[in-house]
Design a protein around this motif. Structure first.
Motif, PDB file in Angstrom:
ATOM      1  N   ARG A  56       2.655   1.932  -0.640  1.00 25.01           N
ATOM      2  CA  ARG A  56       2.261   1.682   1.021  1.00 25.01           C
ATOM      3  C   ARG A  56       3.249   0.914   1.970  1.00 25.01           C
ATOM      4  O   ARG A  56       3.055   0.991   2.929  1.00 25.01           O
ATOM      5  CB  ARG A  56       1.200   0.487   0.706  1.00 25.01           C
ATOM      6  CG  ARG A  56      -0.143   1.060   0.060  1.00 25.01           C
ATOM      7  CD  ARG A  56      -1.330  -0.108  -0.028  1.00 25.01           C
ATOM      8  NE  ARG A  56      -0.985  -0.878  -1.306  1.00 25.01           N
ATOM      9  CZ  ARG A  56      -1.567  -1.739  -1.916  1.00 25.01           C
ATOM     10  NH1 ARG A  56      -2.708  -2.356  -1.486  1.00 25.01           N
ATOM     11  NH2 ARG A  56      -1.069  -2.214  -3.128  1.00 25.01           N
ATOM     12  N   ARG A 100      -0.730  -2.432 -12.479  1.00 30.94           N
ATOM     13  CA  ARG A 100      -0.446  -3.935 -12.538  1.00 30.94           C
ATOM     14  C   ARG A 100      -0.972  -4.642 -13.718  1.00 30.94           C
ATOM     15  O   ARG A 100      -0.228  -5.569 -14.457  1.00 30.94           O
ATOM     16  CB  ARG A 100      -0.863  -4.740 -11.087  1.00 30.94           C
ATOM     17  CG  ARG A 100      -0.460  -6.197 -11.003  1.00 30.94           C
ATOM     18  CD  ARG A 100      -1.151  -6.743 -10.024  1.00 30.94           C
ATOM     19  NE  ARG A 100      -1.061  -8.111 -10.001  1.00 30.94           N
ATOM     20  CZ  ARG A 100      -1.490  -9.230 -10.566  1.00 30.94           C
ATOM     21  NH1 ARG A 100      -2.502  -8.705 -11.668  1.00 30.94           N
ATOM     22  NH2 ARG A 100      -1.092 -10.455 -10.727  1.00 30.94           N
ATOM     23  N   ASP A 130       2.389 -12.579  -8.314  1.00 33.48           N
ATOM     24  CA  ASP A 130       3.012 -11.310  -7.847  1.00 33.48           C
ATOM     25  C   ASP A 130       4.634 -11.575  -7.712  1.00 33.48           C
ATOM     26  O   ASP A 130       4.824 -12.285  -6.701  1.00 33.48           O
ATOM     27  CB  ASP A 130       2.220 -11.054  -6.815  1.00 33.48           C
ATOM     28  CG  ASP A 130       0.878 -10.125  -7.095  1.00 33.48           C
ATOM     29  OD1 ASP A 130      -0.187 -10.198  -6.347  1.00 33.48           O
ATOM     30  OD2 ASP A 130       0.654  -9.736  -8.317  1.00 33.48           O
ATOM     31  N   ARG A 189       4.767 -11.601  -3.639  1.00 30.41           N
ATOM     32  CA  ARG A 189       4.174 -12.929  -2.824  1.00 30.41           C
ATOM     33  C   ARG A 189       5.413 -14.089  -2.849  1.00 30.41           C
ATOM     34  O   ARG A 189       5.436 -15.112  -3.505  1.00 30.41           O
ATOM     35  CB  ARG A 189       2.849 -13.463  -3.421  1.00 30.41           C
ATOM     36  CG  ARG A 189       1.683 -12.556  -3.321  1.00 30.41           C
ATOM     37  CD  ARG A 189       0.565 -13.205  -4.007  1.00 30.41           C
ATOM     38  NE  ARG A 189      -0.652 -12.245  -4.024  1.00 30.41           N
ATOM     39  CZ  ARG A 189      -1.667 -12.213  -2.820  1.00 30.41           C
ATOM     40  NH1 ARG A 189      -1.355 -12.970  -1.792  1.00 30.41           N
ATOM     41  NH2 ARG A 189      -2.282 -11.338  -2.748  1.00 30.41           N
ATOM     42  N   ALA A 217      -8.649 -13.563  -2.801  1.00 32.42           N
ATOM     43  CA  ALA A 217      -7.975 -14.131  -4.114  1.00 32.42           C
ATOM     44  C   ALA A 217      -6.435 -13.702  -3.879  1.00 32.42           C
ATOM     45  O   ALA A 217      -5.932 -12.626  -3.801  1.00 32.42           O
ATOM     46  CB  ALA A 217      -8.406 -13.138  -5.333  1.00 32.42           C
ATOM     47  N   TYR A 218      -5.611 -14.694  -4.257  1.00 32.73           N
ATOM     48  CA  TYR A 218      -3.999 -14.789  -4.123  1.00 32.73           C
ATOM     49  C   TYR A 218      -3.399 -14.806  -5.825  1.00 32.73           C
ATOM     50  O   TYR A 218      -4.143 -14.700  -6.578  1.00 32.73           O
ATOM     51  CB  TYR A 218      -3.545 -15.833  -3.258  1.00 32.73           C
ATOM     52  CG  TYR A 218      -3.949 -15.722  -1.841  1.00 32.73           C
ATOM     53  CD1 TYR A 218      -3.804 -16.922  -0.993  1.00 32.73           C
ATOM     54  CD2 TYR A 218      -4.112 -14.627  -1.217  1.00 32.73           C
ATOM     55  CE1 TYR A 218      -4.001 -17.035   0.392  1.00 32.73           C
ATOM     56  CE2 TYR A 218      -4.489 -14.572   0.009  1.00 32.73           C
ATOM     57  CZ  TYR A 218      -4.368 -15.660   0.877  1.00 32.73           C
ATOM     58  OH  TYR A 218      -4.703 -15.519   2.203  1.00 32.73           O
ATOM     59  N   THR A 219      -2.326 -14.824  -5.837  1.00 31.76           N
ATOM     60  CA  THR A 219      -1.579 -15.379  -6.876  1.00 31.76           C
ATOM     61  C   THR A 219      -0.740 -16.644  -6.403  1.00 31.76           C
ATOM     62  O   THR A 219      -0.485 -16.685  -5.419  1.00 31.76           O
ATOM     63  CB  THR A 219      -0.851 -14.171  -7.624  1.00 31.76           C
ATOM     64  OG1 THR A 219       0.315 -14.170  -6.975  1.00 31.76           O
ATOM     65  CG2 THR A 219      -1.448 -13.089  -8.056  1.00 31.76           C
ATOM     66  N   GLN A 254      -2.458 -16.928 -10.376  1.00 31.65           N
ATOM     67  CA  GLN A 254      -3.417 -17.052 -11.193  1.00 31.65           C
ATOM     68  C   GLN A 254      -3.367 -17.651 -12.662  1.00 31.65           C
ATOM     69  O   GLN A 254      -2.414 -17.144 -13.250  1.00 31.65           O
ATOM     70  CB  GLN A 254      -4.251 -15.780 -11.407  1.00 31.65           C
ATOM     71  CG  GLN A 254      -4.695 -15.240 -10.081  1.00 31.65           C
ATOM     72  CD  GLN A 254      -5.513 -14.008 -10.082  1.00 31.65           C
ATOM     73  OE1 GLN A 254      -6.312 -13.850 -11.151  1.00 31.65           O
ATOM     74  NE2 GLN A 254      -6.143 -13.638  -8.819  1.00 31.65           N
ATOM     75  N   THR A 275      -8.072  -5.509 -11.102  1.00 28.27           N
ATOM     76  CA  THR A 275      -7.059  -5.790 -10.135  1.00 28.27           C
ATOM     77  C   THR A 275      -6.326  -6.897 -10.025  1.00 28.27           C
ATOM     78  O   THR A 275      -5.203  -7.134  -9.372  1.00 28.27           O
ATOM     79  CB  THR A 275      -7.493  -5.422  -8.742  1.00 28.27           C
ATOM     80  OG1 THR A 275      -8.530  -6.308  -8.255  1.00 28.27           O
ATOM     81  CG2 THR A 275      -8.065  -3.918  -8.568  1.00 28.27           C
ATOM     82  N   ASP A 276      -6.828  -8.036 -10.683  1.00 25.24           N
ATOM     83  CA  ASP A 276      -6.188  -9.607 -10.938  1.00 25.24           C
ATOM     84  C   ASP A 276      -6.636  -9.979 -11.994  1.00 25.24           C
ATOM     85  O   ASP A 276      -7.403  -9.396 -12.856  1.00 25.24           O
ATOM     86  CB  ASP A 276      -6.614 -10.327  -9.579  1.00 25.24           C
ATOM     87  CG  ASP A 276      -7.884 -10.801  -9.710  1.00 25.24           C
ATOM     88  OD1 ASP A 276      -8.245 -11.681  -8.938  1.00 25.24           O
ATOM     89  OD2 ASP A 276      -8.871 -10.170 -10.296  1.00 25.24           O
ATOM     90  N   LYS A 287       0.803 -11.084   0.472  1.00 27.06           N
ATOM     91  CA  LYS A 287       1.489 -10.248  -0.473  1.00 27.06           C
ATOM     92  C   LYS A 287       2.268  -9.171   0.481  1.00 27.06           C
ATOM     93  O   LYS A 287       1.560  -8.620   1.419  1.00 27.06           O
ATOM     94  CB  LYS A 287       0.388  -9.557  -1.218  1.00 27.06           C
ATOM     95  CG  LYS A 287       0.994  -8.677  -2.423  1.00 27.06           C
ATOM     96  CD  LYS A 287      -0.140  -8.048  -3.170  1.00 27.06           C
ATOM     97  CE  LYS A 287      -1.324  -7.486  -2.642  1.00 27.06           C
ATOM     98  NZ  LYS A 287      -0.673  -6.193  -2.178  1.00 27.06           N
TER      99      LYS A 287
HETATM  100  C1  LIG Z   1      -3.396  -9.594  -7.875  1.00 27.50           C
HETATM  101  C2  LIG Z   1      -3.653  -9.875  -6.264  1.00 27.50           C
HETATM  102  O1  LIG Z   1      -2.444  -9.988  -5.482  1.00 27.50           O
HETATM  103  C3  LIG Z   1      -4.794 -10.477  -5.874  1.00 27.50           C
HETATM  104  O2  LIG Z   1      -5.212 -10.373  -4.456  1.00 27.50           O
HETATM  105  C4  LIG Z   1      -3.968  -8.031  -5.837  1.00 27.50           C
HETATM  106  O3  LIG Z   1      -5.301  -7.771  -6.446  1.00 27.50           O
HETATM  107  C5  LIG Z   1      -3.221  -7.104  -5.981  1.00 27.50           C
HETATM  108  O4  LIG Z   1      -3.514  -5.786  -5.555  1.00 27.50           O
HETATM  109  P1  LIG Z   1      -2.670  -4.689  -5.500  1.00 27.50           P
HETATM  110  O5  LIG Z   1      -3.560  -3.497  -5.093  1.00 27.50           O
HETATM  111  O6  LIG Z   1      -2.118  -4.451  -6.966  1.00 27.50           O
HETATM  112  O7  LIG Z   1      -1.608  -5.134  -4.553  1.00 27.50           O
END
Ligand SMILES: C[C@](O)(CO)[C@H](O)COP(=O)(O)O
Ligand SMILES: Nc1ccn([C@@H]2O[C@H](COP(=O)(O)OP(=O)(O)OP(=O)(O)O)[C@@H](O)[C@H]2O)c(=O)n1
Length: 233
Positions: free
Chosen positions: A19, A84, A107, A110, A165-167, A169, A191-192, A215
């Motif tokens: 992206r 991921r 991540d 981030r 939701a962030y990291t 985690q 996804t997380d 992110k």
């Molecule tokens: C793990 C994450 O950053 C939580 O918001 C997010 O799910 C990552 O998503 P991505 O599509 O792999 O960027």
């Protein structure tokens, strides 16, 4: 104050950054004089409880060996996976859960996470005796798009109780490893890390962090991350 047990840190950094549409994976793009990845590592290494890092890299990553952190003895490289979640599981399988009963996953993309937020997450989860995630409540009106060719609104989503939701985690290592392994074996969309724990019926704390923990995903995110890096506490 509850004593903090040993925590292993997993950094998923094996993505290609589709992206971002850049000439290299976004974790290696320049940000305030370093790469995005180095900025992220710099934040994480300011947390005294984080001493051992498992960095998931693409098997053919030519960039990491060029960084000064490549010689860091606290960093163990792990082979990244197709998604991921696969990268995270590959790292978890390298961690001795007895030596590191807790694992924090953050991540590489981030880099502006606040040290104080990381420490808040650790203190909250260890105090509660259960895993959790940094997150912030949704502040915008949320729309569900119709599935027609044109981008139109199907309906407005009630945002009560909706969180981003962030990291990082943070979870008990063995619980996360087993939940993630079983979820992926059953082709569950993960996804997380929290979504694997939820699937396994295990609790996830929501710990409110700052919304500047962005992110880096698209080109405009780099300028915002630079601003936050230069102005965040
Ligand atoms: C793990 C994450 O950053 C939580 O918001 C997010 O799910 C990552 O998503 P991505 O599509 O792999 O960027
Ligand atoms: N197979 C993958 C895919 C992603 N990641 C990492 O997971 C984090 C969050 O993923 P995302 O923002 O989606 O990164 P990319 O997958 O690189 O981005 P894109 O989806 O745009 O390709 C990033 O640090 C990324 O390097 C990973 O370790 N292994």
């Amino acid at each position: 104050m509850t004593a903090v047990p040993a925590i292993a840190t997993v950094i998923p950094a094996a993505g290609v950054g589709k992206r971002m549409k850049a000439d290299k994976p976004k974790q290696y793009l320049p940000l305030c004089g370093l790469t995005v990845l180095e900025q992220t590592l710099h934040r994480l290494k300011q947390v005294p409880a984080l001493q051992q890092f498992f960095l998931a890299l693409s098997p053919d990553d030519p960039y990491f060996p060029e960084l000064s952190v490549a010689a860091d003895p606290q960093i163990q490289r792990v082979e990244g996976g197709a998604e991921r979640a696969n990268s995270v599981l590959n790292a978890l399988l390298q961690i001795d859960a007895k030596a590191y009963p807790w694992v924090l996953v953050h991540d590489a993309a981030r880099p502006v996470v606040r040290v104080s937020d990381i420490e808040l997450l650790i203190d909250s989860c260890i105090e509660a005796g259960q895993g959790g995630i940094l997150a912030t409540p949704v502040r915008d009106t949320m729309k569900r798009a119709s599935d027609t060719a044109e981008q139109t609104v199907e309906h407005t989503v009630d945002r009560t109780g909706l969180w981003h939701a962030y990291t990082p985690q943070l979870f008990p290592t063995a619980l996360l490893r087993d939940a993630l392994q079983q979820a992926l074996a059953q082709a569950v969309a993960i996804t997380d890390e929290a979504s694997a724990m939820e699937w396994a019926g295990l609790p996830v704390l929501l710990v409110q962090g700052h919304a500047d923990n962005i992110k880096i995903t698209q080109a405009e995110d780099l300028a915002l991350a630079a601003f936050y890096l230069e102005h965040s506490v």
